[in-house]
Design a protein around this motif. Structure first.
Motif, PDB file in Angstrom:
ATOM      1  N   SER A  45      16.160 -18.040  -0.700  1.00 17.44           N
ATOM      2  CA  SER A  45      14.893 -18.293  -1.391  1.00 17.44           C
ATOM      3  C   SER A  45      14.067 -17.013  -1.476  1.00 17.44           C
ATOM      4  N   GLN A  94      14.766 -26.493 -13.713  1.00 15.83           N
ATOM      5  CA  GLN A  94      14.916 -27.160 -12.428  1.00 15.83           C
ATOM      6  C   GLN A  94      14.350 -28.577 -12.454  1.00 15.83           C
ATOM      7  N   GLU A 172      18.834 -24.184 -10.682  1.00 18.02           N
ATOM      8  CA  GLU A 172      18.918 -25.138  -9.564  1.00 18.02           C
ATOM      9  C   GLU A 172      19.179 -26.564 -10.063  1.00 18.02           C
ATOM     10  N   ALA A 175      19.037 -29.338  -7.341  1.00 18.29           N
ATOM     11  CA  ALA A 175      17.850 -29.435  -6.480  1.00 18.29           C
ATOM     12  C   ALA A 175      17.275 -30.840  -6.508  1.00 18.29           C
ATOM     13  N   SER A 204      21.629 -21.092  -8.075  1.00 17.50           N
ATOM     14  CA  SER A 204      21.772 -22.115  -7.041  1.00 17.50           C
ATOM     15  C   SER A 204      21.928 -21.476  -5.674  1.00 17.50           C
ATOM     16  N   GLU A 206      22.902 -24.025  -3.379  1.00 21.35           N
ATOM     17  CA  GLU A 206      23.596 -25.186  -2.843  1.00 21.35           C
ATOM     18  C   GLU A 206      25.083 -24.859  -2.686  1.00 21.35           C
TER      19      GLU A 206
END
Length: 258
Positions: A45, A94, A172, A175, A204, A206
């Motif tokens: 982030s 997003q 994202e 998300a 991303s 993830e």
């Protein structure tokens, strides 16, 4: 303006610097995106993934460097030509960014109404087709407030596909989604790439999604404000070039308690 690059390189980022005002977020960014690939912008982030994406989709002029689309220098082109180049882009934000006052069908019809001369009946048929591609035909007359998070993402994707773009940008996409819905969205993204030949750039962090769908990528570092690794998520997981990348790629994924 054009530049020479291999035919398979659909996008090229060359010595790009991005930021806001006097604040530099990332600099010395260099990579290419091959036609038909799923390319991941990775990192923790605050490293600048979404900022870089904004520059690639035309929302944030870079501080320095070049962004080439099929050999054409996007930010050194005229405003009108940037608009023309951008017709090949589809963007899934997003939050899906659907207009709340419009039905799903009206949301998807809007870019067709703005950028084509198609008849109302043809636009309606295309709206139905795009919703069918993402498995959301039943939502054509629903409003965004009536949709779940995963349904909004799918409808946002249908709108991104409205003009048959050659390149899709996702910020994202997983998300806020539960693991099952996220997996279904990943499968849909891969099917679109395989079925339509679309080139995809995805932001991303993830890991399950990255390992499942991305076949190339760049890893951005917030501290040095530069890319520190290149390759697919699986390659960086199996052969991390540094401790930071190793920690990111091998971090434990905790499940929410039942």
């Amino acid at each position: 303006m054009t530049n020479t690059q291999p035919a398979e390189h659909l996008l090229s980022v060359e010595n790009l610097t991005v930021g806001y005002g006097e604040r530099i977020i990332q600099h010395n960014i260099n990579f290419t995106v091959k036609k038909g690939s799923i390319f991941a912008l990775m990192g923790g982030s605050g490293c600048g993934k979404s900022t870089l994406l904004k520059s690639m989709i035309g929302l944030l002029p870079p501080k320095a460097g070049d962004f080439l689309v099929k050999g054409e220098n996007y930010w050194k082109s005229s405003k009108q030509h940037r608009i023309d180049i951008g017709r090949n882009f589809g963007v899934l934000f997003q939050s899906a960014a659907l207009w709340s006052s419009m039905t799903v069908g009206e949301n998807i019809a809007l870019p067709l109404q703005l950028f084509t001369d198609l008849s109302s009946s043809m636009i309606q048929r295309l709206v139905e087709l795009k919703l069918g591609l993402v498995g959301m035909s039943h939502a054509i007359n629903l409003y965004p407030s009536e949709l779940s998070g995963g349904m909004k993402k799918r409808c946002g994707l249908a709108r991104a596909l409205a003009l048959d773009p050659e390149i899709l940008f996702f910020d994202e996409p997983s998300a806020g989604l539960d693991p099952i819905t996220s997996k279904r969205l990943d499968d849909l993204i891969v099917n679109l790439r395989d079925g339509l030949g679309t080139t995809i750039v995805i932001v991303s962090h993830e890991l399950p999604s990255l390992f499942a769908i991305a076949d190339d990528g760049v890893f951005l570092d917030a501290e040095t404000k530069t890319p520190i690794a290149y390759g697919s998520p699986k390659e960086l997981r199996d052969h991390p070039p540094c401790e930071l990348v190793n920690d990111f790629m091998h971090r434990q994924i905790f499940e929410h308690p039942k």
